[in-house]
Write a protein that holds these residues in place. Structure first.
Motif: not given
Length: 310
Positions: A30-34, A51-67, A219-226
């Motif tokens: 699991r790279a992104l978890a909701g 590293n490995g928390s899903g940051k790069s995957t999230a960015i690549k989804v925004l660019l449609d480099l990863v679906r 682990n692919g999930r935001l624990v805080l956003q503020a």
């Protein structure tokens, strides 16, 4: 110790970047978890995590480099899977790695090639960026140092003055002086044109001065956003004297991120309103010596360690 209930949604903000319930797995991992990412228009948003928390995957989804396997992503209201070319036209992107696939080109020819894809490319601004970052334009990309190659990619991301910047560990490979120049350059860039900046990093201290919003990814999930100011106001380290065998403050269950120290002196990292937290600690028999705000780097570390006893 339970994980505290922390804010993970921004109320009422006009969003330039938005994802909803993003899920992604790679070979069963699991790279992104909701992921519900919310980046306000005009914000400098730091997406922090190891590293490995899903940051790069999230960015690549925004660019449609990863679906994504599930969920949606929008940039300036454009759904990235519905119109990826239009979405990418709004974005300046610095990837985590500096491989371009055009190693045989000179830096000058690479930038000229890149410019052809953007109607808003500003040759004069590109030349200014090259001078500030000391880009060796006549050198082949394959012969550039890691720092010089990084600088070329930064120019390619900025020179079309995109309304959205996605920077994935942009200072990787830069020496301290080059990092300072990059920060100064970005401050000037943001002052010159309305831009939303999403900066992904595990070196939070580098962007501390610029950040106005933060998301901490684990682990692919935001624990805080503020907003950063809310984090600084509500997340504090309390140093306190406690009675022998003190077991904590029951009234703060679910709000203490970290308890450090044993015996008669402890440090508690707590999310909450300072006066109320101090009163609850006092009611539980603790004597609070001081309460101090955390730097963004310290706050990120505390959030990633939350629930563990030091």
């Amino acid at each position: 110790m339970s994980f505290p209930a922390l804010p993970t949604h921004l109320d009422g903000a006009e969003l330039a970047i938005e994802t909803r319930s993003l899920m992604k797995r790679f070979d069963g991992t699991r790279a992104l978890a909701g992921l519900d990412l919310e980046v306000p228009a005009g914000a400098v948003y730091v997406l922090a995590g190891p590293n490995g928390s899903g940051k790069s995957t999230a960015i690549k989804v925004l660019l449609d480099l990863v679906r994504a396997d599930r969920g949606t992503a929008r940039v300036l209201g454009i759904e990235t899977t519905a119109d990826p070319a239009l979405a990418r036209a709004q974005i300046g992107y610095v990837p985590e790695t500096s491989e371009t696939g055009y190693e045989w080109l000179t830096a000058e020819r690479f930038l000229r090639h890149h410019a052809a894809f953007f109607e808003t490319w500003d040759p004069g601004y590109a030349a200014l960026l090259c001078r500030r970052l000391k880009v060796p334009l006549r050198a082949a990309m394959r012969d550039l140092s890691k720092g010089a190659l990084r600088s070329v990619i930064l120019v390619s991301a900025l020179a079309h003055r995109p309304p959205v910047l996605l920077l994935d560990e942009p200072t990787d490979g830069l020496d301290p002086l080059a990092r300072e120049e990059l920060m100064a350059l970005l401050v000037d860039h943001l002052a010159d044109a309305p831009t939303t900046l999403l900066w992904s990093t595990h070196h939070v201290h580098e962007v501390e001065r610029m950040a106005d919003h933060v998301g901490v990814l684990r682990n692919g999930r935001l624990v805080l956003q503020a907003p950063r100011d809310e984090v600084r106001l509500r997340l504090r380290r309390y140093r306190a004297g406690v009675p022998e065998g003190w077991t904590g403050a029951p009234e703060l269950n679910g709000e203490v991120l970290l308890r450090e120290g044993d015996g008669r002196e402890v440090a508690l990292t707590v999310w909450g309103e300072e006066r109320e937290v101090a009163e609850r600690l006092a009611a539980a028999g603790a004597t609070v010596h001081d309460a101090s705000p955390l730097s963004l780097e310290e706050a990120t570390v505390a959030l990633l360690r939350a629930g563990r006893r030091a």
